[in-house]
Scaffold this motif. Structure first.
Motif, PDB file in Angstrom:
ATOM      1  N   GLU A 540       0.713  -1.349   0.268  1.00 42.52           N
ATOM      2  CA  GLU A 540      -0.077   0.151   0.048  1.00 42.52           C
ATOM      3  C   GLU A 540       0.882   1.438  -0.058  1.00 42.52           C
ATOM      4  O   GLU A 540       0.608   2.443  -0.430  1.00 42.52           O
ATOM      5  N   ASN A 541       2.006   1.209   0.289  1.00 38.78           N
ATOM      6  CA  ASN A 541       2.838   2.651   0.717  1.00 38.78           C
ATOM      7  C   ASN A 541       3.633   2.547  -0.621  1.00 38.78           C
ATOM      8  O   ASN A 541       3.981   3.922  -1.059  1.00 38.78           O
ATOM      9  N   SER A 542       3.342   2.351  -1.727  1.00 35.61           N
ATOM     10  CA  SER A 542       4.402   2.161  -2.806  1.00 35.61           C
ATOM     11  C   SER A 542       3.387   1.976  -4.306  1.00 35.61           C
ATOM     12  O   SER A 542       4.297   3.177  -4.506  1.00 35.61           O
ATOM     13  N   GLY A 543       2.022   2.769  -3.522  1.00 35.75           N
ATOM     14  CA  GLY A 543       0.915   2.748  -4.909  1.00 35.75           C
ATOM     15  C   GLY A 543       1.124   2.035  -6.312  1.00 35.75           C
ATOM     16  O   GLY A 543       0.403   2.891  -7.122  1.00 35.75           O
ATOM     17  N   SER A 565       7.181  -5.099  10.504  1.00 37.99           N
ATOM     18  CA  SER A 565       5.376  -4.683  11.037  1.00 37.99           C
ATOM     19  C   SER A 565       5.051  -3.670  10.240  1.00 37.99           C
ATOM     20  O   SER A 565       4.989  -2.490   9.955  1.00 37.99           O
ATOM     21  N   THR A 566       4.589  -4.466   8.684  1.00 42.67           N
ATOM     22  CA  THR A 566       4.042  -3.922   7.314  1.00 42.67           C
ATOM     23  C   THR A 566       2.970  -4.998   6.867  1.00 42.67           C
ATOM     24  O   THR A 566       3.439  -6.151   6.677  1.00 42.67           O
ATOM     25  N   LYS A 567       2.046  -4.178   6.488  1.00 45.23           N
ATOM     26  CA  LYS A 567       0.868  -5.067   6.259  1.00 45.23           C
ATOM     27  C   LYS A 567       1.050  -5.000   4.903  1.00 45.23           C
ATOM     28  O   LYS A 567       1.366  -3.785   3.942  1.00 45.23           O
ATOM     29  N   TYR A 568       0.981  -6.316   4.248  1.00 43.35           N
ATOM     30  CA  TYR A 568       0.818  -6.693   2.492  1.00 43.35           C
ATOM     31  C   TYR A 568      -0.466  -7.583   2.241  1.00 43.35           C
ATOM     32  O   TYR A 568      -1.071  -8.359   2.959  1.00 43.35           O
ATOM     33  N   LYS A 569      -0.485  -7.383   0.816  1.00 45.85           N
ATOM     34  CA  LYS A 569      -2.012  -8.035   0.569  1.00 45.85           C
ATOM     35  C   LYS A 569      -1.055  -8.495  -0.749  1.00 45.85           C
ATOM     36  O   LYS A 569      -0.661  -8.613  -1.471  1.00 45.85           O
TER      37      LYS A 569
END
Length: 1229
Positions: A540-543, A565-569
């Motif tokens: 989500e942080n990359s866009g 500690s980062t969320k990924y889909k």
């Protein structure tokens, strides 16, 4: 215990191990291994139990042992003469002196009774257990390790366990335990009937072999001595078996050599009516021979017999060991039950064998064998824990069988309408696989299979299949032995449509920078269909949306290089050759936090004490993304120690370190624990605690045994060194009579030797230690008494030779140096530097037996007391007188090849040889040969001789003895030699068939059994030089002589041979070859002259060795059955007239040899030629001018037949090549 009348305190038992030398060790081992009762009593003193097992005792029993029992005795009084004894725990002999000769009052504990024995004017009081109803129980014999026996004692009744099988009488100091000390009593008062022992406790024997041996021994004792319940049994016959309670009186066998046993002039008295030493030795030898005989019996087993050999099984049978029981053998010792161990090997006769059967049966069926494999089998027999040697190996080969079931076929190619399968060959089990059978269910799925392929290939392609459909296959192999079983069934699908939407990926495990995901196949997808997957991830942080992270066939993947500690889909897409599926549902996963950084280096807060100090530290700069929960403090003792111990765990950032050692270095470090894990440890802090003076030392202890004028002391460091290494020790000495203190040692060593002391004095010692802080306190006092000195050197012993094999050695008593001499040690040997101890005891003389005549021996003597052994005396040499020669060894018979004498005949002579024996100081002058009832033969100084004038085919028993000037030595062992029978006479030779170049000779009967006869025949023929040469040597009765000349006389002779030798030659036989007949002529040639005349010509032969050759021509006209002679003469052609038209004529010719001999004219007719057919026909002018029309026509037909055959052969070859090409192209490819 034994109490004497002479007052003497602090007496102790001198163990048997102090007798020294070889006999000391032998006696110690005998007491330790054959006397479990001694071990039991010694263990009872210290409150411990003796070990119940020990190594197997040696095969050879000790040579001397003294049987002792603690039993009731007769009353009496005694006086004691003996040396003083030093202190020792355990049973004691207390010397006491009575002023009026009466026995003083003896107070004994409950359960014991004093008994008085008088022997040779000396009275002894023996304290023994008072147990009139005492019977040995069924307790196991307790063995002890082979070290010197501990001093035994008689415990109080409260300490006595259930009575053991062996009880020792107390052993006193060296020199006091003579055989006259053994009490005279009736054994039945204590032991009762040994044949009715109660059986309780644990098993009396370790195994069945020991039990059977014990039962056989009991049976022999009953047969020899009867059931005398008031007698003690002798020691066990074999030291290999567990000693029984009835076979060892109190654990000490007769003749055992211990420190307290008198082996001098004093004679031991028998206990009860037990066996003598000779009977005991005989039983020991019988038992050893019984064990060896059993092992030899078990090794005498034949190799197994293999029958009913199949592909995977075989039947092995064998016979029990062959038993050869002589007249004097003990049949009761023959075992009745055997245990057999069958071993097989498939790696060769000398390969590794595997046990396949252990039991008592005489046959076994071996299963699970490999077909077409060579095996070797052996049998080994075991009985009563004794194993024999394995038998010889028997080899056999298993049969071939059908192949093993092959593995399931693999798929190598898949389309919508075809499947390509491939497989590997299975084990052929000894017969080559020539075809494979592939079956399938045609996609019906009903379990019914039909043939799909049958042939030699290992792959097959199935076509014309339906898309997306499953087919089940199975495979079998076939060889010459049959068809194997089918392989496992396998299901394969053809290609179909694109896969359906898969399920969302699942999280398997998560890390700081990685996530491990897993997904499953789409529903409804065949299990064997190849599907690939695409794993997509969105940050989500990359866009940038979803990006592929993986593309492959696996169902798991680990995504790396992520942030903590980062969320990924994530989502997954399935695809195959038909297309892609829709993406799965999106799922969210988060990475774990990282471990925190290391805290700061700890520091000391406040003052450092000798046993405590306080430390503090700061939190880490990087917390790892989560809060810190716990701080852990670790400490390590020493500046370079690697062992860390946790002393604190909590949230505080300071800690008090206490309970430390003074003068020690400590390292401390800190690490923290957060949600992300454990951090690295901080830098270590080194802290040194101050030192103090050392604590008190333990009292110094005596190193070794005290000497007369010096002692050696040893000590250890203090338990508390005060935090600084001990650098110095101070030892102070003072005597009890005077308070004078004197420091005798100061230094860093932990031992020292204090000299210049007086013998038999008591000294006190105390010790203190010092470090860099100073000296510590003194230890407690240690009292040590010096010991007396060993005796002086003995004078040289005196040796007197009583005979050639016996010598008497005597010596004098030396200066004892404060303690009486307890024993003397005599060393005896044939070399001055290799002498061995031959006597240990208190006597002043010794008799040496078993010596060799005319041999120099050396001896020396040494005195021993409680202080030790004195120096050996000077070496004395003596020489034994000469004697008769020794026994002759290596007597053997010589073969005929080893005898070179021309007068030796094996039928009437026997040749022997031997080795020269020892002359025992007098030169050997000859030998006496005894060979039966005849007068012995005396020969000179030779080592071989042949005896003549003997009977043929007779067995003689021969023995020999050596002679010298002193007499005849003992006879050697007897050997049996047999003379050979007389050689056979020659047979009659005759000629049974002959020709011009061969002669067939026959002799003897010539029956069918001639080849098995032991008689050999030697046929000889005279050559051109008049010498007879060998033609044949063998058992046959006929021989054909070839390559001879015609009309020539030959001389022959024959002789017969057997194991006795070659017989005489026969008379000369003369046989003559006849003349040869002429050779057969070729077919005659016929030339037509006119209609009624023809000319016949034939082959011409040269004269044969001067004899002329003539010819004979015969003709057969028409249908006549006989040939008629039409010409006889020397010409080689003949013109025949009077031919009839259209008539058949057959002509043949032969050669005739006209022999010119003195007896008259003789014709030798040779064989006729093949007949020639001739047909007379009218001559026609238009016909060809060839002379022989018939031969021309036949030649043309012959040529036409050859051309026809060649054409047929070429057509057949072309057809075969065409068929091979068709098979190669349409079938194989």
């Amino acid at each position: 215990m034994a109490i004497n009348e002479k007052p003497r305190l602090n007496a102790r038992l001198v163990p048997a191990a102090r007798s020294g030398g070889h006999k000391k060790r032998s006696a110690s081992r005998a007491v330790a291994r054959r006397s479990p009762g001694h071990c039991l009593l010694a263990a009872g003193r210290s409150g411990q139990h003796a070990p119940e097992t020990a190594p197997r005792p040696p095969l050879r029993p000790p040579r001397r042992a003294v049987p002792c029992r603690a039993v009731p005795c007769r009353a009496g009084s005694s006086r004691q003469r003996g040396p003083a004894r030093p202190d020792m725990s355990g049973p004691a002999q207390v010397p006491m002196m009575s002023p009026n000769g009466s026995v003083p009052t003896i107070y004994v504990p409950p359960g014991y009774a004093p008994q008085v024995i008088e022997d040779n004017g000396v009275r002894r009081v023996v304290v023994v257990p008072q147990a009139p109803e005492f019977h040995p129980g069924g307790h196991a014999v307790i063995h002890r390790p082979p070290h010197p026996p501990l001093p035994g004692f008689l415990p109080l009744p409260a300490m006595i366990p259930p009575p053991p099988r062996h009880i020792y009488s107390p052993v006193t100091g060296a020199g006091d335990m003579a055989t006259q000390y053994i009490p005279q009593y009736h054994t039945s008062q204590m032991y009762g009937d040994l044949d009715t022992l109660p059986a309780h406790g644990r098993a009396n024997f370790r195994d069945e072999r020991s039990s059977k041996t014990y039962e056989r021994l009991q049976k022999k004792l009953k047969d020899r001595h009867g059931t005398q319940k008031d007698k003690l049994n002798s020691p066990p016959s074999s030291p290999q078996k567990c000693p029984s309670p009835a076979s060892e009186p109190n654990g000490l066998t007769k003749g055992q050599d211990t420190a307290g046993i008198s082996t001098g002039s004093t004679k031991s008295k028998s206990v009860g009516k037990g066996k003598s030493n000779s009977q005991t030795d005989v039983e020991v030898e019988e038992k050893d021979e019984e064990t060896k005989a059993l092992e030899a019996l078990l090794s005498n087993i034949a190799k197994p017999v293999v029958s009913d050999i199949q592909a995977r099984t075989a039947l092995l049978t064998w016979s029990p060991p062959s038993i050869d029981v002589g007249e004097d053998a003990d049949k009761s010792n023959i075992p009745g039950v055997y245990t057999y161990e069958v071993m097989i090997s498939n790696t060769g006769k000398d390969g590794k064998y595997k046990t396949v059967y252990i039991g008592e049966e005489n046959k076994v069926t071996v299963n699970d064998l490999r077909p077409a494999t060579d095996y070797h089998a052996k049998v080994q027999v075991e009985c009563s824990c004794v194993k024999g040697s394995p038998s010889e190996a028997e080899s056999f080969t298993t049969m071939s069988c059908e192949p093993d079931a092959p593995n399931l076929p693999r798929i190598t190619n898949r389309t919508k309408n075809s499947l390509t399968l491939q497989w590997k060959a299975s084990c052929d089990n000894g017969s080559k696989i020539h075809s494979y059978l592939l079956e399938w269910d045609e996609g019906k799925g009903n379990g019914e299979f039909c043939q799909c392929y049958y042939g030699q290939q290992k792959q097959y392609r199935i076509t014309k299949l339906s898309p997306a459909m499953g087919y089940t296959f199975r495979l079998a192999a076939k060889n010459d032995m049959g068809m194997s079983g089918f392989s496992e069934e396998v299901l394969y699908h053809t290609s179909g449509t694109a896969p359906t939407t898969p399920a969302s990926p699942l999280l398997i495990n998560a890390g700081v920078t990685w996530l491990s995901l897993q997904w499953t196949k789409p529903s409804g997808t065949p299990s064997d269909e190849g599907i690939s997957y695409i794993l997509e991830m969105e940050d989500e942080n990359s866009g940038y949306g979803f990006k592929p992270k993986y593309d492959g066939d696996d169902l798991t993947y680990t995504v790396k290089n992520l942030r903590r500690s980062t969320k990924y889909k994530f989502r997954v897409i399935a695809y195959n050759s038909e297309g892609k599926s829709s993406p799965s549902e999106t799922v969210d996963y988060t990475t774990c936090p990282d471990k925190p950084g290391a805290p700061s280096k700890p520091s000391v807060k406040g003052k450092i004490h000798a046993q405590s100090f306080k430390i503090i530290w700061d939190p880490p700069k990087d917390s790892g993304g989560a809060a810190i929960n716990t701080y852990v403090v670790e400490i390590s003792e020493g500046s370079n120690g690697n062992k860390w111990d946790t002393i604190y765990s909590g949230a505080s950032r300071e800690h008090l370190c206490d309970r430390l050692n003074p003068g020690c270095s400590y390292r401390l470090r800190v690490y923290c624990i957060g949600e992300g894990g454990q951090s690295m440890a901080s830098d270590s802090l080194l802290v040194q605690t101050p030192a103090v003076v050392p604590g008190p030392c333990q009292p110094p202890r005596l190193q070794g045994r005290p000497r007369a004028r010096e002692i050696q002391l040893r000590w250890g460091p203090p338990q508390v060194d005060g935090g600084s290494p001990v650098t110095c020790y101070g030892l102070e000495m003072f005597q009890t009579e005077t308070d004078e203190h004197r420091e005798v040692y100061q230094g860093s060593d932990v031992e020292c030797t204090v000299g210049s002391l007086l013998p038999g004095r008591m000294y006190n010692f105390r010790l203190r230690a010092a470090n860099k802080a100073g000296f510590g306190p003194y230890s407690e006092k240690c009292e040590i008494t010096t010991a007396p000195g060993p005796p002086d050197q003995c004078k040289p012993p005196q040796v007197t030779c009583r005979s050639a094999a016996c010598a008497q050695v005597s010596w004098e008593v030396p200066v004892s140096n404060g303690a009486d001499v307890t024993e003397y040690r005599l060393e005896w040997g044939g070399m001055e530097g290799c002498m061995q101890i031959s006597y240990c005891g208190p006597g002043l003389n010794c008799e040496m037996k078993g010596l060799l005549p005319a041999t120099i021996y050396y001896c020396r003597v040494q005195a021993v007391n409680v202080a030790g052994a004195g120096p050996f005396s000077e070496v004395v040499a003596c020489m034994t007188p000469a004697s008769v020669p020794a026994v002759v060894t290596c007597l053997r018979g010589l073969s005929e090849d080893e005898v070179e004498s021309p007068h030796y005949y094996p039928s009437t002579c026997l040749a022997i040889s031997w080795e020269k024996p020892c002359d025992h100081g007098s030169e050997i002058i000859g030998y006496s040969i005894d060979f039966g009832d005849k007068q012995p033969i005396t020969v000179g100084k030779v080592l071989s001789y042949f005896i003549d004038g003997l009977q043929p085919d007779t067995t003689y028993r021969i023995r020999i003895q050596a002679l010298n000037s002193l007499g005849a030595g003992p006879f050697s062992h007897t050997i049996k030699l047999k003379t050979k029978p007389l050689p056979p006479d020659p047979p009659r030779l005759e000629c049974v068939a002959y020709s011009s170049q061969t002669l067939k000779l026959k002799w003897g009967e010539g029956t069918a059994k001639a080849l098995t006869d032991s008689i050999q025949y030697h046929l000889q023929m005279e050559d051109k030089n008049g010498r007879f040469v060998s033609l044949y040597r063998g058992p046959c009765h006929t021989y054909k002589v070839q390559r001879l000349s015609e009309s020539t006389s030959y001389k022959f002779c024959i002789q017969a041979c057997n194991e006795a030798g070659e017989g005489p030659l026969s008379q000369e036989y003369v046989f003559t070859t006849p003349k040869s007949v002429p050779a057969a002529l070729k077919a005659p040639r016929i030339e037509r002259i006119n209609d009624h005349t023809c000319e016949i010509t034939w082959e011409v032969l040269q004269p044969m060795k001067g004899d002329p050759v003539i010819y004979c021509l015969q003709v057969m006209v028409g249908k006549d059955s006989e040939f008629k002679q039409i010409y006889k003469g020397p010409d080689w052609s003949f013109r025949y007239t009077g031919l009839q038209l259209n008539c058949e004529y057959r002509f043949r010719a032969c050669a005739i040899r006209q022999c010119q001999e003195t007896s008259g004219h003789q014709d030798l007719i040779g064989p006729y030629s093949s007949p020639v057919l001739f047909i007379s026909q009218r001559t026609e002018p238009p016909t060809s001018t060839n002379k022989d029309t018939v031969q021309t026509t036949r030649t043309q037909w012959s040529q036409s037949d050859q051309v026809c055959a060649a054409v047929i052969l070429a057509l057949f070859a072309i057809f075969s090549i065409l068929i091979a090409v068709i098979i190669q192209y349409f079938v194989i490819k």
